[in-house]
Design a protein around this motif. Sequence first.
Motif, PDB file in Angstrom:
ATOM      1  N   HIS A 261     -62.670 -70.051  -1.910  1.00  0.00           N
ATOM      2  CA  HIS A 261     -61.849 -71.261  -1.900  1.00  0.00           C
ATOM      3  C   HIS A 261     -62.637 -72.459  -1.372  1.00  0.00           C
ATOM      4  O   HIS A 261     -62.496 -73.574  -1.871  1.00  0.00           O
ATOM      5  CB  HIS A 261     -60.592 -71.037  -1.057  1.00  0.00           C
ATOM      6  CG  HIS A 261     -59.578 -70.156  -1.712  1.00  0.00           C
ATOM      7  ND1 HIS A 261     -58.743 -70.596  -2.708  1.00  0.00           N
ATOM      8  CD2 HIS A 261     -59.302 -68.843  -1.550  1.00  0.00           C
ATOM      9  CE1 HIS A 261     -57.973 -69.598  -3.119  1.00  0.00           C
ATOM     10  NE2 HIS A 261     -58.296 -68.530  -2.422  1.00  0.00           N
ATOM     11  N   VAL A 262     -63.453 -72.218  -0.356  1.00  0.00           N
ATOM     12  CA  VAL A 262     -64.319 -73.284   0.147  1.00  0.00           C
ATOM     13  C   VAL A 262     -65.299 -73.714  -0.937  1.00  0.00           C
ATOM     14  O   VAL A 262     -65.531 -74.913  -1.151  1.00  0.00           O
ATOM     15  CB  VAL A 262     -65.073 -72.819   1.407  1.00  0.00           C
ATOM     16  CG1 VAL A 262     -66.015 -73.909   1.907  1.00  0.00           C
ATOM     17  CG2 VAL A 262     -64.099 -72.414   2.502  1.00  0.00           C
ATOM     18  N   ALA A 263     -65.865 -72.742  -1.643  1.00  0.00           N
ATOM     19  CA  ALA A 263     -66.827 -73.053  -2.710  1.00  0.00           C
ATOM     20  C   ALA A 263     -66.166 -73.869  -3.820  1.00  0.00           C
ATOM     21  O   ALA A 263     -66.751 -74.834  -4.323  1.00  0.00           O
ATOM     22  CB  ALA A 263     -67.411 -71.757  -3.275  1.00  0.00           C
ATOM     23  N   ARG A 264     -64.954 -73.489  -4.212  1.00  0.00           N
ATOM     24  CA  ARG A 264     -64.261 -74.257  -5.263  1.00  0.00           C
ATOM     25  C   ARG A 264     -63.874 -75.649  -4.778  1.00  0.00           C
ATOM     26  O   ARG A 264     -63.864 -76.604  -5.549  1.00  0.00           O
ATOM     27  CB  ARG A 264     -63.015 -73.497  -5.740  1.00  0.00           C
ATOM     28  CG  ARG A 264     -63.312 -72.449  -6.795  1.00  0.00           C
ATOM     29  CD  ARG A 264     -62.042 -71.942  -7.438  1.00  0.00           C
ATOM     30  NE  ARG A 264     -61.192 -71.271  -6.471  1.00  0.00           N
ATOM     31  CZ  ARG A 264     -61.308 -69.989  -6.147  1.00  0.00           C
ATOM     32  NH1 ARG A 264     -62.230 -69.253  -6.720  1.00  0.00           N
ATOM     33  NH2 ARG A 264     -60.505 -69.458  -5.263  1.00  0.00           N
ATOM     34  N   TYR A 265     -63.536 -75.759  -3.497  1.00  0.00           N
ATOM     35  CA  TYR A 265     -63.213 -77.072  -2.938  1.00  0.00           C
ATOM     36  C   TYR A 265     -64.422 -78.003  -3.009  1.00  0.00           C
ATOM     37  O   TYR A 265     -64.291 -79.206  -3.239  1.00  0.00           O
ATOM     38  CB  TYR A 265     -62.764 -76.903  -1.482  1.00  0.00           C
ATOM     39  CG  TYR A 265     -62.401 -78.195  -0.790  1.00  0.00           C
ATOM     40  CD1 TYR A 265     -61.170 -78.787  -0.980  1.00  0.00           C
ATOM     41  CD2 TYR A 265     -63.309 -78.811   0.072  1.00  0.00           C
ATOM     42  CE1 TYR A 265     -60.832 -79.968  -0.343  1.00  0.00           C
ATOM     43  CE2 TYR A 265     -62.985 -79.993   0.711  1.00  0.00           C
ATOM     44  CZ  TYR A 265     -61.742 -80.569   0.500  1.00  0.00           C
ATOM     45  OH  TYR A 265     -61.434 -81.741   1.129  1.00  0.00           O
ATOM     46  N   VAL A 266     -65.610 -77.450  -2.839  1.00  0.00           N
ATOM     47  CA  VAL A 266     -66.840 -78.244  -2.834  1.00  0.00           C
ATOM     48  C   VAL A 266     -67.319 -78.561  -4.248  1.00  0.00           C
ATOM     49  O   VAL A 266     -67.691 -79.694  -4.555  1.00  0.00           O
ATOM     50  CB  VAL A 266     -67.945 -77.508  -2.047  1.00  0.00           C
ATOM     51  CG1 VAL A 266     -69.296 -78.187  -2.223  1.00  0.00           C
ATOM     52  CG2 VAL A 266     -67.578 -77.421  -0.569  1.00  0.00           C
ATOM     53  N   CYS A 267     -67.318 -77.547  -5.129  1.00  0.00           N
ATOM     54  CA  CYS A 267     -67.997 -77.712  -6.414  1.00  0.00           C
ATOM     55  C   CYS A 267     -67.091 -77.621  -7.628  1.00  0.00           C
ATOM     56  O   CYS A 267     -67.584 -77.690  -8.763  1.00  0.00           O
ATOM     57  CB  CYS A 267     -69.128 -76.683  -6.538  1.00  0.00           C
ATOM     58  SG  CYS A 267     -68.554 -74.976  -6.551  1.00  0.00           S
ATOM     59  N   GLY A 268     -65.789 -77.457  -7.439  1.00  0.00           N
ATOM     60  CA  GLY A 268     -64.897 -77.401  -8.587  1.00  0.00           C
ATOM     61  C   GLY A 268     -64.817 -76.005  -9.177  1.00  0.00           C
ATOM     62  O   GLY A 268     -65.302 -75.033  -8.590  1.00  0.00           O
ATOM     63  N   PRO A 269     -64.232 -75.883 -10.384  1.00  0.00           N
ATOM     64  CA  PRO A 269     -63.942 -74.559 -10.944  1.00  0.00           C
ATOM     65  C   PRO A 269     -65.095 -73.890 -11.687  1.00  0.00           C
ATOM     66  O   PRO A 269     -64.928 -72.771 -12.162  1.00  0.00           O
ATOM     67  CB  PRO A 269     -62.784 -74.859 -11.914  1.00  0.00           C
ATOM     68  CG  PRO A 269     -63.046 -76.254 -12.373  1.00  0.00           C
ATOM     69  CD  PRO A 269     -63.658 -76.972 -11.210  1.00  0.00           C
ATOM     70  N   ASP A 270     -66.234 -74.543 -11.825  1.00  0.00           N
ATOM     71  CA  ASP A 270     -67.350 -73.965 -12.564  1.00  0.00           C
ATOM     72  C   ASP A 270     -67.842 -72.705 -11.852  1.00  0.00           C
ATOM     73  O   ASP A 270     -68.372 -72.767 -10.740  1.00  0.00           O
ATOM     74  CB  ASP A 270     -68.481 -74.991 -12.683  1.00  0.00           C
ATOM     75  CG  ASP A 270     -69.602 -74.520 -13.606  1.00  0.00           C
ATOM     76  OD1 ASP A 270     -69.655 -73.319 -13.918  1.00  0.00           O
ATOM     77  OD2 ASP A 270     -70.428 -75.361 -14.007  1.00  0.00           O
ATOM     78  N   GLN A 271     -67.678 -71.548 -12.515  1.00  0.00           N
ATOM     79  CA  GLN A 271     -68.011 -70.281 -11.872  1.00  0.00           C
ATOM     80  C   GLN A 271     -69.495 -70.141 -11.563  1.00  0.00           C
ATOM     81  O   GLN A 271     -69.876 -69.381 -10.661  1.00  0.00           O
ATOM     82  CB  GLN A 271     -67.556 -69.105 -12.751  1.00  0.00           C
ATOM     83  CG  GLN A 271     -66.057 -68.965 -12.856  1.00  0.00           C
ATOM     84  CD  GLN A 271     -65.406 -68.762 -11.498  1.00  0.00           C
ATOM     85  OE1 GLN A 271     -65.938 -68.080 -10.623  1.00  0.00           O
ATOM     86  NE2 GLN A 271     -64.247 -69.369 -11.302  1.00  0.00           N
ATOM     87  N   ARG A 272     -70.358 -70.822 -12.282  1.00  0.00           N
ATOM     88  CA  ARG A 272     -71.780 -70.743 -11.975  1.00  0.00           C
ATOM     89  C   ARG A 272     -72.046 -71.237 -10.559  1.00  0.00           C
ATOM     90  O   ARG A 272     -72.811 -70.621  -9.796  1.00  0.00           O
ATOM     91  CB  ARG A 272     -72.580 -71.557 -12.996  1.00  0.00           C
ATOM     92  CG  ARG A 272     -72.527 -71.005 -14.410  1.00  0.00           C
ATOM     93  CD  ARG A 272     -73.155 -71.948 -15.401  1.00  0.00           C
ATOM     94  NE  ARG A 272     -72.438 -73.228 -15.452  1.00  0.00           N
ATOM     95  CZ  ARG A 272     -72.780 -74.259 -16.222  1.00  0.00           C
ATOM     96  NH1 ARG A 272     -73.855 -74.160 -17.002  1.00  0.00           N
ATOM     97  NH2 ARG A 272     -72.080 -75.368 -16.212  1.00  0.00           N
ATOM     98  N   TRP A 273     -71.423 -72.357 -10.207  1.00  0.00           N
ATOM     99  CA  TRP A 273     -71.608 -72.908  -8.866  1.00  0.00           C
ATOM    100  C   TRP A 273     -70.759 -72.171  -7.833  1.00  0.00           C
ATOM    101  O   TRP A 273     -71.187 -71.978  -6.691  1.00  0.00           O
ATOM    102  CB  TRP A 273     -71.268 -74.402  -8.864  1.00  0.00           C
ATOM    103  CG  TRP A 273     -72.350 -75.234  -9.449  1.00  0.00           C
ATOM    104  CD1 TRP A 273     -72.409 -75.736 -10.719  1.00  0.00           C
ATOM    105  CD2 TRP A 273     -73.554 -75.651  -8.808  1.00  0.00           C
ATOM    106  NE1 TRP A 273     -73.566 -76.440 -10.901  1.00  0.00           N
ATOM    107  CE2 TRP A 273     -74.289 -76.414  -9.746  1.00  0.00           C
ATOM    108  CE3 TRP A 273     -74.084 -75.468  -7.540  1.00  0.00           C
ATOM    109  CZ2 TRP A 273     -75.521 -76.984  -9.444  1.00  0.00           C
ATOM    110  CZ3 TRP A 273     -75.313 -76.027  -7.226  1.00  0.00           C
ATOM    111  CH2 TRP A 273     -76.014 -76.775  -8.178  1.00  0.00           C
ATOM    112  N   VAL A 274     -69.545 -71.748  -8.214  1.00  0.00           N
ATOM    113  CA  VAL A 274     -68.679 -71.038  -7.276  1.00  0.00           C
ATOM    114  C   VAL A 274     -69.342 -69.739  -6.817  1.00  0.00           C
ATOM    115  O   VAL A 274     -69.384 -69.427  -5.623  1.00  0.00           O
ATOM    116  CB  VAL A 274     -67.309 -70.744  -7.922  1.00  0.00           C
ATOM    117  CG1 VAL A 274     -66.488 -69.800  -7.038  1.00  0.00           C
ATOM    118  CG2 VAL A 274     -66.535 -72.038  -8.146  1.00  0.00           C
TER     119      VAL A 274
END
Length: 351
Positions: free
Chosen positions: A284-297
Amino acid sequence: MSTTVLDKHPAADAAARPARTGRKVAWLLGSLALLAVLAVAGIAIGSRYIPPGQVLHVLLHREPASDDWIVVHHARIPRTLLAVAVGAALGLSGALMQAMTRNPLADPGLLGVNGGAAAAVACATALFDLRGFHAFVWFALAGAAAAAVVVHVLGSAGRAAATPVRLALAGTAVTAVLTAVVNGLVLLDPLTLNRFRYWQVGTLAGVDSAVLGQVLPFLAAGGVLALALARPLNALALGDDAGQALGANPVRTRVLAMVAVTLLCGAATAAVGPIAFVGLAVPHVARYVCGPDQRWVLLLSAVLAPVLLLASDIVGRLALHPAELQVGVVTAFAGAPLFIALVRGRRIANL
Protein backbone atom coordinates in the motif's frame (compact mmCIF):
# COMPACT_ATOMS: atom_id res chain seq x y z
CA MET A 1 -7.56 28.02 -21.79
CA SER A 2 -8.16 26.87 -18.23
CA THR A 3 -5.64 24.99 -16.14
CA THR A 4 -7.93 21.95 -16.06
CA VAL A 5 -7.97 21.71 -19.84
CA LEU A 6 -4.20 22.09 -20.01
CA ASP A 7 -3.75 19.34 -17.46
CA LYS A 8 -5.73 16.95 -19.65
CA HIS A 9 -3.92 17.82 -22.86
CA PRO A 10 -1.74 14.94 -24.21
CA ALA A 11 1.29 17.22 -24.47
CA ALA A 12 0.93 18.24 -20.83
CA ASP A 13 0.60 14.61 -19.79
CA ALA A 14 3.71 13.67 -21.79
CA ALA A 15 5.65 16.49 -20.14
CA ALA A 16 4.54 15.35 -16.68
CA ARG A 17 5.51 11.72 -17.27
CA PRO A 18 9.30 12.20 -16.84
CA ALA A 19 8.65 14.08 -13.62
CA ARG A 20 6.57 11.20 -12.27
CA THR A 21 9.27 8.70 -13.29
CA GLY A 22 11.92 10.85 -11.61
CA ARG A 23 9.87 10.86 -8.42
CA LYS A 24 9.65 7.07 -8.47
CA VAL A 25 13.38 6.73 -9.08
CA ALA A 26 14.07 9.16 -6.23
CA TRP A 27 11.92 7.09 -3.88
CA LEU A 28 13.64 3.89 -4.96
CA LEU A 29 17.13 5.34 -4.46
CA GLY A 30 16.14 6.87 -1.13
CA SER A 31 14.74 3.52 0.04
CA LEU A 32 17.93 1.74 -0.99
CA ALA A 33 20.02 4.31 0.93
CA LEU A 34 17.84 3.87 4.02
CA LEU A 35 18.16 0.10 3.69
CA ALA A 36 21.97 0.41 3.62
CA VAL A 37 21.95 2.60 6.75
CA LEU A 38 19.70 0.15 8.60
CA ALA A 39 21.89 -2.76 7.53
CA VAL A 40 24.94 -1.10 9.10
CA ALA A 41 22.89 -0.26 12.20
CA GLY A 42 21.71 -3.86 12.41
CA ILE A 43 25.31 -5.05 12.43
CA ALA A 44 26.32 -2.52 15.10
CA ILE A 45 23.36 -2.72 17.49
CA GLY A 46 22.64 -5.64 19.79
CA SER A 47 23.25 -6.94 23.27
CA ARG A 48 26.90 -6.08 22.54
CA TYR A 49 27.19 -2.64 20.92
CA ILE A 50 29.89 -2.30 18.28
CA PRO A 51 30.67 1.28 17.09
CA PRO A 52 30.24 1.88 13.34
CA GLY A 53 33.96 2.55 12.95
CA GLN A 54 34.78 -0.80 14.53
CA VAL A 55 32.16 -2.47 12.30
CA LEU A 56 33.94 -1.06 9.25
CA HIS A 57 37.30 -2.22 10.61
CA VAL A 58 35.97 -5.73 11.23
CA LEU A 59 34.49 -5.87 7.74
CA LEU A 60 37.77 -4.81 6.09
CA HIS A 61 40.22 -6.83 8.21
CA ARG A 62 40.21 -10.54 8.95
CA GLU A 63 40.70 -11.07 12.69
CA PRO A 64 39.12 -14.44 13.58
CA ALA A 65 40.37 -14.24 17.16
CA SER A 66 38.59 -10.94 17.83
CA ASP A 67 35.27 -11.09 19.70
CA ASP A 68 33.86 -8.32 17.52
CA TRP A 69 34.88 -10.20 14.36
CA ILE A 70 33.12 -13.36 15.57
CA VAL A 71 29.94 -11.50 16.51
CA VAL A 72 29.79 -9.57 13.23
CA HIS A 73 30.63 -12.39 10.84
CA HIS A 74 28.94 -15.33 12.55
CA ALA A 75 25.81 -13.69 13.95
CA ARG A 76 24.92 -10.23 12.72
CA ILE A 77 25.84 -10.32 9.04
CA PRO A 78 23.88 -13.56 8.44
CA ARG A 79 20.97 -12.11 10.44
CA THR A 80 21.01 -8.87 8.45
CA LEU A 81 21.22 -10.66 5.10
CA LEU A 82 18.37 -12.96 6.11
CA ALA A 83 16.24 -9.96 7.13
CA VAL A 84 16.84 -8.34 3.73
CA ALA A 85 16.03 -11.54 1.82
CA VAL A 86 12.96 -12.43 3.88
CA GLY A 87 11.70 -8.84 3.84
CA ALA A 88 11.99 -8.63 0.06
CA ALA A 89 10.17 -11.97 -0.25
CA LEU A 90 7.32 -10.84 2.00
CA GLY A 91 6.98 -7.50 0.19
CA LEU A 92 6.93 -9.14 -3.23
CA SER A 93 4.50 -11.87 -2.21
CA GLY A 94 2.14 -9.33 -0.61
CA ALA A 95 2.13 -7.10 -3.68
CA LEU A 96 1.66 -10.14 -5.90
CA MET A 97 -1.25 -11.41 -3.79
CA GLN A 98 -3.03 -8.06 -3.86
CA ALA A 99 -2.57 -7.72 -7.62
CA MET A 100 -3.57 -11.30 -8.40
CA THR A 101 -6.74 -11.31 -6.27
CA ARG A 102 -7.48 -7.60 -6.85
CA ASN A 103 -8.07 -7.47 -3.11
CA PRO A 104 -6.35 -4.61 -1.22
CA LEU A 105 -6.62 -6.55 2.05
CA ALA A 106 -4.84 -9.65 0.72
CA ASP A 107 -1.61 -10.75 2.30
CA PRO A 108 0.69 -13.76 1.76
CA GLY A 109 -1.44 -15.88 4.09
CA LEU A 110 -4.60 -15.49 2.04
CA LEU A 111 -3.88 -18.52 -0.17
CA GLY A 112 -3.12 -20.68 2.86
CA VAL A 113 0.64 -20.55 2.26
CA ASN A 114 1.51 -19.45 5.80
CA GLY A 115 -0.99 -21.88 7.27
CA GLY A 116 0.35 -24.75 5.18
CA ALA A 117 3.93 -24.04 6.21
CA ALA A 118 3.02 -23.76 9.89
CA ALA A 119 0.91 -26.93 9.85
CA ALA A 120 3.68 -28.91 8.13
CA VAL A 121 6.28 -27.73 10.66
CA ALA A 122 3.96 -28.51 13.59
CA CYS A 123 3.22 -32.03 12.27
CA ALA A 124 6.88 -32.73 11.52
CA THR A 125 7.91 -31.48 14.96
CA ALA A 126 5.39 -33.76 16.65
CA LEU A 127 6.09 -36.82 14.50
CA PHE A 128 9.82 -36.58 13.79
CA ASP A 129 11.13 -34.66 16.82
CA LEU A 130 12.54 -31.74 14.83
CA ARG A 131 14.79 -29.42 16.80
CA GLY A 132 16.49 -26.95 14.43
CA PHE A 133 15.72 -24.41 11.74
CA HIS A 134 17.51 -26.57 9.16
CA ALA A 135 14.90 -29.30 9.51
CA PHE A 136 11.99 -26.83 9.29
CA VAL A 137 12.88 -25.59 5.83
CA TRP A 138 11.86 -28.53 3.68
CA PHE A 139 8.71 -29.36 5.61
CA ALA A 140 7.57 -25.73 5.52
CA LEU A 141 8.14 -25.49 1.78
CA ALA A 142 6.27 -28.74 1.18
CA GLY A 143 3.37 -27.60 3.37
CA ALA A 144 3.17 -24.22 1.65
CA ALA A 145 3.15 -25.85 -1.79
CA ALA A 146 0.51 -28.40 -0.78
CA ALA A 147 -1.75 -25.70 0.66
CA ALA A 148 -1.42 -23.57 -2.49
CA VAL A 149 -2.35 -26.56 -4.69
CA VAL A 150 -5.40 -27.36 -2.53
CA VAL A 151 -6.54 -23.74 -2.67
CA HIS A 152 -6.17 -23.64 -6.44
CA VAL A 153 -8.07 -26.93 -6.85
CA LEU A 154 -10.90 -25.71 -4.62
CA GLY A 155 -10.95 -22.28 -6.27
CA SER A 156 -11.21 -23.76 -9.76
CA ALA A 157 -13.66 -26.58 -8.94
CA GLY A 158 -16.72 -26.78 -11.16
CA ARG A 159 -17.25 -25.00 -14.44
CA ALA A 160 -16.18 -21.55 -13.25
CA ALA A 161 -12.56 -20.44 -13.56
CA ALA A 162 -10.32 -19.72 -10.59
CA THR A 163 -11.41 -16.12 -10.12
CA PRO A 164 -9.82 -13.87 -7.48
CA VAL A 165 -12.91 -14.12 -5.27
CA ARG A 166 -13.03 -17.93 -5.44
CA LEU A 167 -9.31 -18.18 -4.67
CA ALA A 168 -9.65 -15.81 -1.70
CA LEU A 169 -12.60 -17.76 -0.27
CA ALA A 170 -10.83 -21.09 -0.76
CA GLY A 171 -7.69 -19.70 0.86
CA THR A 172 -9.64 -18.42 3.88
CA ALA A 173 -11.31 -21.82 4.37
CA VAL A 174 -8.05 -23.77 4.04
CA THR A 175 -6.27 -21.39 6.43
CA ALA A 176 -9.02 -21.86 9.03
CA VAL A 177 -8.69 -25.66 8.83
CA LEU A 178 -4.89 -25.56 9.02
CA THR A 179 -4.98 -23.19 12.00
CA ALA A 180 -7.27 -25.62 13.81
CA VAL A 181 -4.83 -28.46 13.05
CA VAL A 182 -1.90 -26.49 14.45
CA ASN A 183 -3.80 -25.47 17.58
CA GLY A 184 -4.91 -29.06 18.16
CA LEU A 185 -1.37 -30.39 17.83
CA VAL A 186 0.22 -27.90 20.20
CA LEU A 187 -2.50 -28.47 22.81
CA LEU A 188 -2.24 -32.26 22.64
CA ASP A 189 1.55 -32.34 22.69
CA PRO A 190 3.16 -29.81 25.10
CA LEU A 191 6.63 -30.77 23.85
CA THR A 192 5.60 -29.75 20.35
CA LEU A 193 4.34 -26.44 21.74
CA ASN A 194 7.64 -25.69 23.44
CA ARG A 195 9.65 -26.23 20.27
CA PHE A 196 7.13 -24.79 17.84
CA ARG A 197 5.99 -21.60 19.54
CA TYR A 198 9.39 -19.87 19.29
CA TRP A 199 9.41 -20.37 15.52
CA GLN A 200 5.71 -19.48 15.22
CA VAL A 201 6.23 -16.00 16.70
CA GLY A 202 8.56 -15.05 13.84
CA THR A 203 12.19 -14.52 14.73
CA LEU A 204 15.52 -13.65 13.12
CA ALA A 205 17.49 -14.56 16.25
CA GLY A 206 19.57 -17.71 16.20
CA VAL A 207 19.22 -18.30 12.45
CA ASP A 208 22.64 -18.91 10.91
CA SER A 209 23.97 -18.51 7.40
CA ALA A 210 23.25 -22.16 6.55
CA VAL A 211 19.50 -21.44 6.63
CA LEU A 212 19.97 -18.44 4.35
CA GLY A 213 21.84 -20.65 1.90
CA GLN A 214 19.02 -23.20 1.97
CA VAL A 215 16.18 -20.78 1.26
CA LEU A 216 17.98 -18.30 -1.00
CA PRO A 217 17.53 -20.30 -4.25
CA PHE A 218 13.77 -20.49 -3.62
CA LEU A 219 13.58 -16.78 -2.79
CA ALA A 220 15.58 -15.85 -5.89
CA ALA A 221 13.44 -18.02 -8.18
CA GLY A 222 10.24 -16.62 -6.69
CA GLY A 223 11.51 -13.04 -6.94
CA VAL A 224 12.47 -13.35 -10.60
CA LEU A 225 9.11 -14.94 -11.42
CA ALA A 226 7.21 -12.24 -9.51
CA LEU A 227 8.96 -9.39 -11.34
CA ALA A 228 8.39 -11.15 -14.68
CA LEU A 229 4.63 -11.15 -13.99
CA ALA A 230 4.38 -7.36 -13.62
CA ARG A 231 3.22 -6.70 -17.22
CA PRO A 232 0.51 -9.40 -17.38
CA LEU A 233 -0.74 -8.30 -13.94
CA ASN A 234 -1.02 -4.73 -15.25
CA ALA A 235 -3.13 -6.05 -18.12
CA LEU A 236 -5.35 -8.17 -15.86
CA ALA A 237 -6.01 -5.15 -13.63
CA LEU A 238 -8.40 -4.03 -16.39
CA GLY A 239 -10.36 -7.28 -16.08
CA ASP A 240 -9.86 -10.77 -17.48
CA ASP A 241 -11.47 -10.02 -20.86
CA ALA A 242 -9.54 -6.79 -21.40
CA GLY A 243 -6.33 -8.41 -20.14
CA GLN A 244 -6.73 -11.32 -22.52
CA ALA A 245 -7.29 -8.89 -25.38
CA LEU A 246 -3.98 -7.25 -24.43
CA GLY A 247 -2.18 -10.59 -24.62
CA ALA A 248 -2.23 -11.75 -20.99
CA ASN A 249 -3.39 -15.28 -20.19
CA PRO A 250 -5.44 -15.01 -16.94
CA VAL A 251 -5.17 -18.69 -15.95
CA ARG A 252 -1.45 -18.95 -16.66
CA THR A 253 -0.73 -15.66 -14.92
CA ARG A 254 -2.57 -16.70 -11.75
CA VAL A 255 -0.97 -20.14 -11.68
CA LEU A 256 2.51 -18.62 -12.06
CA ALA A 257 1.66 -16.00 -9.43
CA MET A 258 0.65 -18.76 -7.02
CA VAL A 259 3.93 -20.54 -7.72
CA ALA A 260 5.85 -17.33 -7.01
CA VAL A 261 3.92 -16.67 -3.78
CA THR A 262 4.51 -20.26 -2.66
CA LEU A 263 8.25 -20.01 -3.29
CA LEU A 264 8.61 -16.58 -1.68
CA CYS A 265 6.32 -16.92 1.30
CA GLY A 266 7.00 -20.62 1.88
CA ALA A 267 10.76 -20.16 1.99
CA ALA A 268 10.54 -16.99 4.10
CA THR A 269 8.18 -18.65 6.58
CA ALA A 270 10.38 -21.72 6.72
CA ALA A 271 13.40 -19.62 7.64
CA VAL A 272 11.97 -17.25 10.26
CA GLY A 273 8.38 -18.28 10.94
CA PRO A 274 5.23 -16.38 9.96
CA ILE A 275 5.67 -12.59 10.17
CA ALA A 276 2.53 -10.47 10.04
CA PHE A 277 1.66 -7.15 8.36
CA VAL A 278 4.81 -6.73 6.26
CA GLY A 279 3.23 -8.21 3.14
CA LEU A 280 -0.06 -6.44 3.84
CA ALA A 281 1.05 -2.88 4.60
CA VAL A 282 4.15 -2.36 2.44
CA PRO A 283 2.45 -2.72 -1.00
CA HIS A 284 0.00 0.00 0.00
CA VAL A 285 2.89 2.34 0.73
CA ALA A 286 4.43 1.44 -2.63
CA ARG A 287 1.18 2.14 -4.49
CA TYR A 288 0.77 5.42 -2.61
CA VAL A 289 4.21 6.48 -3.85
CA CYS A 290 4.26 5.17 -7.41
CA GLY A 291 0.67 4.48 -8.44
CA PRO A 292 -0.84 1.23 -9.74
CA ASP A 293 1.94 0.21 -12.14
CA GLN A 294 2.92 -3.26 -10.92
CA ARG A 295 6.47 -2.93 -12.25
CA TRP A 296 7.15 -0.15 -9.76
CA VAL A 297 4.91 -1.56 -7.01
CA LEU A 298 6.77 -4.87 -6.99
CA LEU A 299 10.19 -3.26 -7.20
CA LEU A 300 9.52 -0.73 -4.45
CA SER A 301 7.84 -3.34 -2.23
CA ALA A 302 10.96 -5.50 -2.51
CA VAL A 303 13.02 -2.62 -1.05
CA LEU A 304 10.59 -1.10 1.48
CA ALA A 305 9.71 -4.42 3.12
CA PRO A 306 13.33 -5.14 4.18
CA VAL A 307 13.49 -1.57 5.51
CA LEU A 308 10.46 -2.27 7.73
CA LEU A 309 11.78 -5.68 8.81
CA LEU A 310 15.28 -4.43 9.64
CA ALA A 311 13.90 -1.42 11.53
CA SER A 312 11.57 -3.71 13.50
CA ASP A 313 14.45 -6.06 14.29
CA ILE A 314 16.58 -3.18 15.59
CA VAL A 315 13.68 -1.88 17.71
CA GLY A 316 13.21 -5.38 19.12
CA ARG A 317 16.87 -5.52 20.18
CA LEU A 318 16.63 -2.16 21.95
CA ALA A 319 13.16 -2.47 23.51
CA LEU A 320 14.10 -5.03 26.18
CA HIS A 321 17.89 -4.58 26.19
CA PRO A 322 19.85 -6.74 26.97
CA ALA A 323 16.98 -9.17 26.27
CA GLU A 324 15.28 -9.18 22.89
CA LEU A 325 11.73 -8.80 21.54
CA GLN A 326 11.15 -11.04 18.52
CA VAL A 327 10.72 -9.31 15.18
CA GLY A 328 7.31 -10.89 14.52
CA VAL A 329 5.92 -9.15 17.60
CA VAL A 330 7.43 -5.79 16.61
CA THR A 331 6.09 -5.92 13.03
CA ALA A 332 2.60 -6.58 14.40
CA PHE A 333 2.85 -3.52 16.66
CA ALA A 334 4.39 -1.35 13.92
CA GLY A 335 2.46 -2.66 10.92
CA ALA A 336 -1.03 -2.40 12.37
CA PRO A 337 -0.90 1.38 13.09
CA LEU A 338 0.78 1.97 9.73
CA PHE A 339 -1.98 0.14 7.90
CA ILE A 340 -4.71 1.90 9.93
CA ALA A 341 -3.13 5.27 9.08
CA LEU A 342 -3.16 4.38 5.38
CA VAL A 343 -6.82 3.34 5.56
CA ARG A 344 -7.90 6.46 7.48
CA GLY A 345 -5.72 8.89 5.58
CA ARG A 346 -6.89 7.95 2.12
CA ARG A 347 -9.23 5.52 0.41
CA ILE A 348 -7.51 2.23 -0.36
CA ALA A 349 -6.95 2.02 -4.09
CA ASN A 350 -9.13 -0.40 -6.01
CA LEU A 351 -7.13 -3.17 -7.64
